[in-house]
Scaffold this motif. Structure first.
Motif, PDB file in Angstrom:
ATOM      1  N   GLU A  13       0.836  -1.198   0.000  1.00  0.00           N
ATOM      2  CA  GLU A  13       0.000   0.000   0.000  1.00  0.00           C
ATOM      3  C   GLU A  13       0.869   1.246   0.000  1.00  0.00           C
ATOM      4  N   VAL A  14       0.540   2.178  -0.875  1.00  0.00           N
ATOM      5  CA  VAL A  14       1.240   3.458  -0.949  1.00  0.00           C
ATOM      6  C   VAL A  14       0.225   4.545  -0.606  1.00  0.00           C
ATOM      7  N   ALA A  15       0.500   5.282   0.472  1.00  0.00           N
ATOM      8  CA  ALA A  15      -0.366   6.382   0.901  1.00  0.00           C
ATOM      9  C   ALA A  15       0.415   7.685   0.772  1.00  0.00           C
ATOM     10  N   VAL A  16      -0.249   8.713   0.221  1.00  0.00           N
ATOM     11  CA  VAL A  16       0.417   9.990  -0.042  1.00  0.00           C
ATOM     12  C   VAL A  16      -0.369  11.122   0.612  1.00  0.00           C
ATOM     13  N   ILE A  17       0.362  11.994   1.304  1.00  0.00           N
ATOM     14  CA  ILE A  17      -0.207  13.228   1.846  1.00  0.00           C
ATOM     15  C   ILE A  17       0.626  14.370   1.272  1.00  0.00           C
ATOM     16  N   THR A  18      -0.049  15.378   0.722  1.00  0.00           N
ATOM     17  CA  THR A  18       0.659  16.506   0.123  1.00  0.00           C
ATOM     18  C   THR A  18       0.386  17.784   0.907  1.00  0.00           C
ATOM     19  N   ASP A  19       1.279  18.745   0.715  1.00  0.00           N
ATOM     20  CA  ASP A  19       1.101  20.039   1.367  1.00  0.00           C
ATOM     21  C   ASP A  19       1.770  21.122   0.522  1.00  0.00           C
ATOM     22  N   TYR A  20       1.189  22.300   0.515  1.00  0.00           N
ATOM     23  CA  TYR A  20       1.752  23.459  -0.163  1.00  0.00           C
ATOM     24  C   TYR A  20       2.643  24.200   0.824  1.00  0.00           C
ATOM     25  N   TYR A  36       5.503  16.205  -0.201  1.00  0.00           N
ATOM     26  CA  TYR A  36       4.666  15.014  -0.174  1.00  0.00           C
ATOM     27  C   TYR A  36       5.309  14.007   0.769  1.00  0.00           C
ATOM     28  N   THR A  37       4.465  13.416   1.588  1.00  0.00           N
ATOM     29  CA  THR A  37       4.903  12.386   2.520  1.00  0.00           C
ATOM     30  C   THR A  37       4.269  11.083   2.084  1.00  0.00           C
ATOM     31  N   ILE A  38       5.116  10.087   1.879  1.00  0.00           N
ATOM     32  CA  ILE A  38       4.657   8.788   1.393  1.00  0.00           C
ATOM     33  C   ILE A  38       4.932   7.726   2.447  1.00  0.00           C
ATOM     34  N   THR A  39       3.907   6.939   2.722  1.00  0.00           N
ATOM     35  CA  THR A  39       4.046   5.780   3.594  1.00  0.00           C
ATOM     36  C   THR A  39       3.795   4.532   2.759  1.00  0.00           C
ATOM     37  N   ILE A  40       4.789   3.650   2.740  1.00  0.00           N
ATOM     38  CA  ILE A  40       4.696   2.384   2.016  1.00  0.00           C
ATOM     39  C   ILE A  40       4.502   1.293   3.054  1.00  0.00           C
ATOM     40  N   SER A  41       3.364   0.611   3.008  1.00  0.00           N
ATOM     41  CA  SER A  41       3.040  -0.433   3.983  1.00  0.00           C
ATOM     42  C   SER A  41       3.037  -1.784   3.293  1.00  0.00           C
ATOM     43  N   ASN A  42       3.779  -2.710   3.857  1.00  0.00           N
ATOM     44  CA  ASN A  42       3.899  -4.054   3.284  1.00  0.00           C
ATOM     45  C   ASN A  42       2.911  -4.990   3.972  1.00  0.00           C
ATOM     46  N   HIS A  43       1.841  -5.354   3.256  1.00  0.00           N
ATOM     47  CA  HIS A  43       0.832  -6.265   3.784  1.00  0.00           C
ATOM     48  C   HIS A  43       1.050  -7.690   3.275  1.00  0.00           C
ATOM     49  N   SER A  44       2.163  -7.931   2.583  1.00  0.00           N
ATOM     50  CA  SER A  44       2.455  -9.274   2.071  1.00  0.00           C
ATOM     51  C   SER A  44       3.187 -10.090   3.129  1.00  0.00           C
TER      52      SER A  44
END
Length: 130
Positions: A13-20, A36-44
């Motif tokens: 899962e790749v979740a992205v939060i952006t900000d100006y 942009y802050t990205i969280t990569i979550s490994n559910h495998s």
């Protein structure tokens, strides 16, 4: 103002939060800075390693920029099963609105190469769409 989106590919899962970032932007010079802050979550069930990234960045003028390279923020992290990796980076646009999209190349502990898609996300100065 922040904007958030997520996408899952092959149990990653790749979740992205952006900000100006107004204090770093120079609007009169058409320089608009976003984080942009990205969280990569490994559910495998396998550990995965992030090998490389591909970005297509598009501003409101239709100008595009492709960014490729090894890892992210100088790292090629291993992400164990049921763990996450988070990083923050930035982007400079010539307009107050744009978007980014792309993918990561990852390798699982069993040797399988996986292309993990990053959701298309918007970079927008607050209230630009109102």
């Amino acid at each position: 103002m922040t904007d958030k989106c997520t996408l899952t590919t092959a149990e990653i899962e790749v979740a992205v939060i952006t900000d100006y970032i107004a204090q770093q932007s120079l609007e009169a010079e058409h320089q608009f800075v976003f984080s942009y802050t990205i969280t990569i979550s490994n559910h495998s069930q396998e550990t995965v390693q992030l090998l490389s990234r591909y970005w297509l960045i598009t501003d409101a003028n239709g100008d595009t920029n492709v960014v490729t390279g090894e890892g992210v923020v100088g790292q090629q992290p291993f992400i164990r099963s049921n763990e996450s990796f988070t990083y923050t980076s930035g982007c400079l646009l010539k307009s107050p609105l744009g978007n980014m999209q792309g993918h990561y190349q990852m390798q699982s502990s069993n040797g399988q190469l996986i292309q993990v898609d990053i959701p298309v996300f918007r970079l927008a100065k607050p209230n630009i769409l109102n």
